[in-house]
Design an enzyme around this catalytic site. Structure first.
Site, PDB file in Angstrom:
ATOM      1  N   ARG A  53      16.726  -9.593  11.441  1.00  0.00           N
ATOM      2  CA  ARG A  53      17.175 -10.857  10.847  1.00  0.00           C
ATOM      3  C   ARG A  53      18.627 -10.827  10.404  1.00  0.00           C
ATOM      4  O   ARG A  53      19.190 -11.857  10.075  1.00  0.00           O
ATOM      5  CB  ARG A  53      16.312 -11.180   9.615  1.00  0.00           C
ATOM      6  CG  ARG A  53      14.890 -11.520   9.983  1.00  0.00           C
ATOM      7  CD  ARG A  53      14.109 -11.875   8.722  1.00  0.00           C
ATOM      8  NE  ARG A  53      12.752 -12.251   9.045  1.00  0.00           N
ATOM      9  CZ  ARG A  53      11.764 -11.396   9.192  1.00  0.00           C
ATOM     10  NH1 ARG A  53      11.964 -10.105   9.065  1.00  0.00           N
ATOM     11  NH2 ARG A  53      10.552 -11.818   9.493  1.00  0.00           N
ATOM     12  N   GLN A 118       6.548  -4.561   5.329  1.00  0.00           N
ATOM     13  CA  GLN A 118       6.850  -5.625   6.289  1.00  0.00           C
ATOM     14  C   GLN A 118       7.321  -5.010   7.598  1.00  0.00           C
ATOM     15  O   GLN A 118       7.556  -5.726   8.560  1.00  0.00           O
ATOM     16  CB  GLN A 118       8.004  -6.496   5.762  1.00  0.00           C
ATOM     17  CG  GLN A 118       7.711  -7.253   4.503  1.00  0.00           C
ATOM     18  CD  GLN A 118       8.982  -7.951   4.009  1.00  0.00           C
ATOM     19  OE1 GLN A 118       9.830  -7.352   3.358  1.00  0.00           O
ATOM     20  NE2 GLN A 118       9.111  -9.222   4.322  1.00  0.00           N
ATOM     21  N   ILE A 120       7.516  -2.764  11.081  1.00  0.00           N
ATOM     22  CA  ILE A 120       6.616  -2.597  12.227  1.00  0.00           C
ATOM     23  C   ILE A 120       6.907  -1.288  12.949  1.00  0.00           C
ATOM     24  O   ILE A 120       6.428  -1.045  14.038  1.00  0.00           O
ATOM     25  CB  ILE A 120       6.801  -3.773  13.220  1.00  0.00           C
ATOM     26  CG1 ILE A 120       8.271  -3.885  13.685  1.00  0.00           C
ATOM     27  CG2 ILE A 120       6.342  -5.091  12.575  1.00  0.00           C
ATOM     28  CD1 ILE A 120       8.488  -4.935  14.773  1.00  0.00           C
ATOM     29  N   HIS A 138       3.095  -7.183   8.909  1.00  0.00           N
ATOM     30  CA  HIS A 138       3.590  -7.731  10.178  1.00  0.00           C
ATOM     31  C   HIS A 138       3.168  -6.903  11.378  1.00  0.00           C
ATOM     32  O   HIS A 138       3.742  -7.021  12.459  1.00  0.00           O
ATOM     33  CB  HIS A 138       5.119  -7.869  10.135  1.00  0.00           C
ATOM     34  CG  HIS A 138       5.603  -8.839   9.099  1.00  0.00           C
ATOM     35  ND1 HIS A 138       6.926  -8.943   8.723  1.00  0.00           N
ATOM     36  CD2 HIS A 138       4.941  -9.759   8.348  1.00  0.00           C
ATOM     37  CE1 HIS A 138       7.051  -9.882   7.780  1.00  0.00           C
ATOM     38  NE2 HIS A 138       5.859 -10.378   7.539  1.00  0.00           N
ATOM     39  N   CYS A 149     -10.064  -8.662  23.150  1.00  0.00           N
ATOM     40  CA  CYS A 149     -11.105  -7.683  22.795  1.00  0.00           C
ATOM     41  C   CYS A 149     -10.597  -6.576  21.874  1.00  0.00           C
ATOM     42  O   CYS A 149     -11.354  -5.673  21.516  1.00  0.00           O
ATOM     43  CB  CYS A 149     -11.728  -7.087  24.056  1.00  0.00           C
ATOM     44  SG  CYS A 149     -10.659  -5.912  24.917  1.00  0.00           S
ATOM     45  N   CYS A 174     -10.571  -7.008  30.457  1.00  0.00           N
ATOM     46  CA  CYS A 174     -11.393  -8.164  30.074  1.00  0.00           C
ATOM     47  C   CYS A 174     -10.704  -9.481  30.426  1.00  0.00           C
ATOM     48  O   CYS A 174     -11.275 -10.557  30.235  1.00  0.00           O
ATOM     49  CB  CYS A 174     -11.703  -8.125  28.575  1.00  0.00           C
ATOM     50  SG  CYS A 174     -10.410  -8.809  27.512  1.00  0.00           S
ATOM     51  N   SER A 212      13.721  -5.081   0.820  1.00  0.00           N
ATOM     52  CA  SER A 212      13.257  -6.390   1.290  1.00  0.00           C
ATOM     53  C   SER A 212      14.062  -7.481   0.607  1.00  0.00           C
ATOM     54  O   SER A 212      14.303  -7.409  -0.600  1.00  0.00           O
ATOM     55  CB  SER A 212      11.773  -6.580   0.980  1.00  0.00           C
ATOM     56  OG  SER A 212      11.387  -7.911   1.282  1.00  0.00           O
ATOM     57  N   ASN A 237      17.582  -2.955  -3.487  1.00  0.00           N
ATOM     58  CA  ASN A 237      18.020  -3.656  -2.279  1.00  0.00           C
ATOM     59  C   ASN A 237      19.540  -3.731  -2.300  1.00  0.00           C
ATOM     60  O   ASN A 237      20.146  -3.855  -3.354  1.00  0.00           O
ATOM     61  CB  ASN A 237      17.418  -5.077  -2.251  1.00  0.00           C
ATOM     62  CG  ASN A 237      17.484  -5.704  -0.878  1.00  0.00           C
ATOM     63  OD1 ASN A 237      17.142  -5.064   0.123  1.00  0.00           O
ATOM     64  ND2 ASN A 237      17.936  -6.945  -0.794  1.00  0.00           N
ATOM     65  N   ASP A 254      22.633   1.779  -1.860  1.00  0.00           N
ATOM     66  CA  ASP A 254      22.019   2.291  -0.643  1.00  0.00           C
ATOM     67  C   ASP A 254      20.650   2.907  -0.978  1.00  0.00           C
ATOM     68  O   ASP A 254      20.537   3.714  -1.905  1.00  0.00           O
ATOM     69  CB  ASP A 254      22.945   3.351  -0.044  1.00  0.00           C
ATOM     70  CG  ASP A 254      22.350   3.970   1.191  1.00  0.00           C
ATOM     71  OD1 ASP A 254      22.437   3.337   2.251  1.00  0.00           O
ATOM     72  OD2 ASP A 254      21.773   5.075   1.092  1.00  0.00           O
TER      73      ASP A 254
HETATM   74 ZN   LIG Z   1      -9.402  -7.068  26.412  1.00  0.00          ZN
END
Ligand SMILES: [Zn+2]
Length: 265
Positions: A53, A118, A120, A138, A149, A174, A212, A237, A254
C-alpha cells in the site's frame, strides 16, 4: 501546550527518544501477564517484503485484482498468478527480522499465547510461532487453496502447471479455481480468525500494535477493543496513527531498532 516539557510528554505518552521508549516498553512487558501482538506490513519491511500500500508499492502500480474479478475471468486468474510469480523471489528470500524474532522470544517465554497479523508473508511461522498460534486476518500467500474444496496446493506445483500450460492458471481436480490462500478485496474475512483475534484482544493485559497504520478494517477496531477491555495499548509504527492519543505508549521509530533489545539469546 503550556506546562513543563515533562508534563507534555506524560500527556501524549509519546516516547521522546529510542532509549526511553525501550525502557518504558520493557516495564510494560515485564508487568504484563498476557501480551497480544498485532502486526502489519511495517514489521516485514526490513525483511525485503514490499509494503503493497505504500507510495511506489505494488498496489499503486497494479490495482489489486478483486475477488469477483478473479472468480469471473480466466484472464484475471492467469494475471493474478503471473503477478504472484513475479513477487516470488522477494517472498522466497525473505527472512524474519528483529521484530519477528523479538515476538518469538516473548512467545517462547510464555508471555504471548498467540499473535494477530495482517501480513501474508508467513514470517512469524518461519521465526518459530506454531502455525496455530498465528491468527492471519488476510490469509497467507506462501501456499494456495482450491476455492471449492479447500484442497491445499504448494506454489511450486502451481507454477509448474502454469508454465506447462503456457501461462494459464491450473484448476483443482474438483473443477474449482486455485488461488493463493490470501483474503482478496471483496472476499469475506475468515470468520474463525476474526473471532479468535477478538477473543485474544479482549483477554490480554498488554496489546502491542506493531507496524500497522491501523487504517484498514478490521485492523482499526482492535486497539479500541483492547483499551475497552482494560489492556494497556502500545503503538509502534514509523508514522503516526489515528489511535496514538489513545495509547499508553507511542513509539515512532524503526521497528527493528525498538524490538531488537527484546530478542532473547
Ligand atoms: Zn477443489
Amino acid at each position: 501546550m503550556g506546562g513543563p516539557p515533562g508534563f507534555y510528554d506524560y500527556i501524549i505518552m509519546a516516547a521522546p527518544d529510542l532509549e526511553t521508549a525501550i525502557s518504558r516498553l520493557r516495564d510494560l512487558i515485564e508487568g504484563a501477564r498476557t501480551i497480544v501482538p498485532f502486526t502489519g506490513a511495517g514489521i516485514s519491511t526490513e525483511c525485503g517484503i514490499p509494503d503493497f500500500r505504500s507510495p511506489g508499492g505494488l498496489w499503486t502500480k497494479n490495482q489489486p485484482i478483486p475477488f469477483d474479478a478473479f472468480v469471473a475471468s480466466a484472464e484475471m486468474r492467469d494475471e493474478a498468478w503471473r503477478r504472484r510469480f513475479v513477487m516470488e523471489e522477494s517472498f522466497a528470500k525473505a527472512k524474519p527480522g528483529r521484530g519477528h524474532r523479538a515476538l518469538t522470544s516473548l512467545y517462547r517465554a510464555g508471555k504471548v499465547p498467540a499473535l494477530v497479523t495482517q501480513n501474508i508473508d508467513n514470517l512469524h511461522q518461519v521465526s518459530g510461532f506454531a502455525p496455530d498460534d498465528v491468527v492471519e486476518l488476510h490469509g497467507n500467500t506462501t501456499y494456495a487453496v482450491c476455492l471449492e474444496c479447500d484442497q491445499r496446493y504448494e506454489l511450486s506445483w502451481v507454477k509448474q502447471k502454469f508454465e506447462a500450460a503456457d501461462q494459464h492458471a491450473p484448476e483443482c481436480a474438483c473443477g474449482g479455481y486455485i488461488k493463493t490462500a490470501t483474503v482478496s478485496f471483496g472476499q469475506s474475512m475468515p470468520a474463525a480468525a476474526m473471532q479468535r483475534a477478538e477473543q485474544l484482544t479482549r483477554s490480554c493485559d498488554l496489546f502491542l500494535a506493531i507496524g500497522s497504520s491501523l487504517v484498514v478494517w478490521p485492523a482499526a477496531g482492535f486497539p479500541l477493543m483492547a483499551k475497552r477491555s482494560g489492556a494497556a495499548l502500545v503503538i509502534i509504527n514509523r508514522e503516526p496513527t489515528e489511535f496514538d492519543d489513545l495509547a499508553d505508549l507511542v513509539v515512532h521509530h524503526d521497528i527493528g531498532d525498538v524490538l531488537g533489545p527484546f530478542i532473547a539469546n
